[in-house]
Design a protein around this motif. Structure first.
Motif, PDB file in Angstrom:
ATOM      1  N   SER A  21       3.395   8.475   3.108  1.00 37.21           N
ATOM      2  CA  SER A  21       3.965   8.897   2.242  1.00 37.21           C
ATOM      3  C   SER A  21       3.420  10.392   2.435  1.00 37.21           C
ATOM      4  CB  SER A  21       3.650   8.616   1.138  1.00 37.21           C
ATOM      5  OG  SER A  21       3.922   8.726  -0.340  1.00 37.21           O
ATOM      6  N   PRO A  22       4.177  11.364   2.643  1.00 33.00           N
ATOM      7  CA  PRO A  22       3.975  12.822   2.698  1.00 33.00           C
ATOM      8  C   PRO A  22       3.459  12.732   1.488  1.00 33.00           C
ATOM      9  CG  PRO A  22       5.404  12.524   4.255  1.00 33.00           C
ATOM     10  CD  PRO A  22       5.385  11.223   3.052  1.00 33.00           C
ATOM     11  N   TYR A  77       5.953   6.235  -6.441  1.00 30.80           N
ATOM     12  CA  TYR A  77       6.904   5.036  -6.686  1.00 30.80           C
ATOM     13  C   TYR A  77       8.462   5.788  -6.614  1.00 30.80           C
ATOM     14  CZ  TYR A  77       9.814   0.586  -8.637  1.00 30.80           C
ATOM     15  OH  TYR A  77      11.053   0.139  -7.571  1.00 30.80           O
ATOM     16  N   PHE A  78       8.643   5.011  -6.039  1.00 26.98           N
ATOM     17  CA  PHE A  78      11.058   6.007  -5.594  1.00 26.98           C
ATOM     18  C   PHE A  78      11.333   4.454  -5.132  1.00 26.98           C
ATOM     19  CE2 PHE A  78      13.933   6.107  -2.720  1.00 26.98           C
ATOM     20  CZ  PHE A  78      14.620   7.636  -2.634  1.00 26.98           C
ATOM     21  N   ASN A  79      12.912   5.017  -6.427  1.00 22.12           N
ATOM     22  CA  ASN A  79      13.278   3.775  -6.240  1.00 22.12           C
ATOM     23  C   ASN A  79      15.097   4.500  -6.327  1.00 22.12           C
ATOM     24  OD1 ASN A  79      15.512   1.653  -6.692  1.00 22.12           O
ATOM     25  ND2 ASN A  79      14.664   0.855  -8.820  1.00 22.12           N
ATOM     26  N   ALA A  80      16.381   5.070  -5.865  1.00 21.72           N
ATOM     27  CA  ALA A  80      16.939   5.415  -5.510  1.00 21.72           C
ATOM     28  C   ALA A  80      18.274   4.954  -4.940  1.00 21.72           C
ATOM     29  CB  ALA A  80      16.786   7.240  -5.390  1.00 21.72           C
ATOM     30  N   ASN A  81      20.074   5.472  -5.258  1.00 23.96           N
ATOM     31  CA  ASN A  81      20.395   4.308  -4.420  1.00 23.96           C
ATOM     32  C   ASN A  81      20.710   5.463  -3.636  1.00 23.96           C
ATOM     33  OD1 ASN A  81      20.812   1.809  -5.583  1.00 23.96           O
ATOM     34  ND2 ASN A  81      22.228   2.492  -8.035  1.00 23.96           N
ATOM     35  N   THR A 161       1.803   1.688   2.022  1.00 19.55           N
ATOM     36  CA  THR A 161       3.405   1.867   1.859  1.00 19.55           C
ATOM     37  C   THR A 161       4.359   0.883   1.486  1.00 19.55           C
ATOM     38  OG1 THR A 161       3.749   2.329   3.940  1.00 19.55           O
ATOM     39  CG2 THR A 161       2.571   4.107   3.124  1.00 19.55           C
ATOM     40  N   PHE A 162       5.095   0.957   0.681  1.00 16.46           N
ATOM     41  CA  PHE A 162       6.205  -0.144   0.441  1.00 16.46           C
ATOM     42  C   PHE A 162       7.158   0.698   0.746  1.00 16.46           C
ATOM     43  CE2 PHE A 162       9.209  -2.000  -1.633  1.00 16.46           C
ATOM     44  CZ  PHE A 162       9.454  -3.038  -1.590  1.00 16.46           C
ATOM     45  N   ALA A 173       6.961   2.830  -2.578  1.00 12.64           N
ATOM     46  CA  ALA A 173       5.713   2.875  -3.315  1.00 12.64           C
ATOM     47  C   ALA A 173       5.142   3.097  -1.474  1.00 12.64           C
ATOM     48  CB  ALA A 173       5.620   1.610  -3.791  1.00 12.64           C
ATOM     49  N   ALA A 174       3.770   4.164  -2.314  1.00 14.95           N
ATOM     50  CA  ALA A 174       2.749   4.659  -1.872  1.00 14.95           C
ATOM     51  C   ALA A 174       0.969   4.636  -2.321  1.00 14.95           C
ATOM     52  CB  ALA A 174       3.141   5.502  -1.281  1.00 14.95           C
ATOM     53  N   ASP A 175       0.213   4.461  -2.267  1.00 15.99           N
ATOM     54  CA  ASP A 175      -0.644   3.803  -2.818  1.00 15.99           C
ATOM     55  C   ASP A 175      -2.199   5.069  -2.720  1.00 15.99           C
ATOM     56  OD1 ASP A 175      -2.784   3.599  -5.456  1.00 15.99           O
ATOM     57  OD2 ASP A 175      -3.645   2.096  -3.568  1.00 15.99           O
ATOM     58  N   ILE A 176      -2.985   5.739  -2.312  1.00 17.52           N
ATOM     59  CA  ILE A 176      -3.975   6.389  -1.528  1.00 17.52           C
ATOM     60  C   ILE A 176      -4.770   6.113  -2.325  1.00 17.52           C
ATOM     61  CG2 ILE A 176      -4.741   8.310  -0.962  1.00 17.52           C
ATOM     62  CD1 ILE A 176      -0.972   8.475  -1.328  1.00 17.52           C
ATOM     63  N   ASP A 177      -6.381   5.481  -1.807  1.00 16.08           N
ATOM     64  CA  ASP A 177      -7.391   4.976  -2.434  1.00 16.08           C
ATOM     65  C   ASP A 177      -7.949   6.099  -1.704  1.00 16.08           C
ATOM     66  OD1 ASP A 177      -6.447   3.687  -4.960  1.00 16.08           O
ATOM     67  OD2 ASP A 177      -6.247   1.486  -2.809  1.00 16.08           O
TER      68      ASP A 177
END
Length: 181
Positions: A21-22, A77-81, A161-162, A173-177
Motif C-alpha cells: 500500500s503506497p 482500508y478501501f472498499n469501492a465498487n 495487506t489484504f 486493507a493495509a496495516d503498517i507497524d
C-alpha cells in the motif's frame, strides 16, 4: 535492511504475489519523518517528495523518548465498487507463472488499461510507480534529534495487506507497524 532491500526480498519469492500500500507506507513514513533532521530528513524529503516546511516537536517529549518504545501503527482500508463492473467470472483459467501454471478464476471485461510487455522480464505489466530510498532510519547514526536523544533508530517495519477483487468491486486493507529501538 533498507526499504529497497525489503522490497527486493518480498518480490524474490516466485511462488507468491506481492501487494503493498503506497498510501499506507507514505502516511506512516511521513509521520516518522517529523522527528528527523540532517541527512535522515533529506532521505525522507527526496523519497516522499516532501516540501521544505519545518515541523516542530515540543522538546519536552524528547525527555520521555528514552523511557518508552516508539510504536507507530497505521491502517488503511478501501472498499469501492468498480465504475464499470466486470462482465463475468471465468472459472479454472490457466495462468502461466514464471516456472509453473496455476488454475485461477478470472474477471473479464473490455476496456483500456495502461499496459507494457517486457521481453527482458518475460512479463506483461501494469505500471505502478513506487519510490524506495530511505535507508538511514535503520541505523543509530540516523538523526531523529527532533524526536529523541541519540541512539534512536527504526528496528522493524511490518507491512501486511489484504485484497479481494470481485466482479462488483474491490475491498483492500493495509496495516503498517513501525517499531524503534
Amino acid at each position: 535492511m533498507s526499504l529497497k532491500e525489503s522490497w527486493e526480498t518480498a518480490v524474490a519469492n516466485d511462488d507468491e504475489n506481492v501487494l503493498i500500500s503506497p498510501l499506507g507506507l507514505n502516511l506512516a513514513l511521513t509521520a516518522l519523518s517529523v522527528g528527523t533532521n540532517g541527512n535522515t530528513l533529506n532521505e525522507f524529503r527526496k523519497t516522499l517528495h516532501q516540501p521544505e516546511d519545518e515541523f516542530i516537536i515540543e522538546t519536552e517529549y524528547k525527555e520521555y523518548a528514552e523511557l518508552i518504545e516508539f510504536v507507530l501503527v497505521n491502517t488503511v482500508y478501501f472498499n469501492a465498487n468498480w465504475t464499470q463492473p466486470f462482465d463475468s467470472i471465468i472459472e479454472n483459467v490457466t495462468f502461466y507463472g514464471k516456472d509453473k501454471k496455476f488454475k485461477i478464476n478470472a474477471l473479464t471485461t473490455e476496456s483500456i488499461f495502461l499496459y507494457k510487455k517486457d521481453d527482458e522480464l518475460e512479463a506483461q505489466l501494469l505500471q505502478l510507480p513506487y519510490q524506495i530510498g530511505i535507508n538511514e532510519i535503520f541505523f543509530f547514526t540516523s538523526d531523529f534529534n527532533r524526536l529523541s536523544k541519540p541512539g534512536f533508530a527504526v528496528s522493524n517495519i511490518v507491512h501486511k495487506t489484504f485484497i479481494e477483487v470481485t466482479e462488483w468491486g474491490t475491498r483492500a486493507a493495509a496495516d503498517i507497524d513501525l517499531k524503534t529501538t
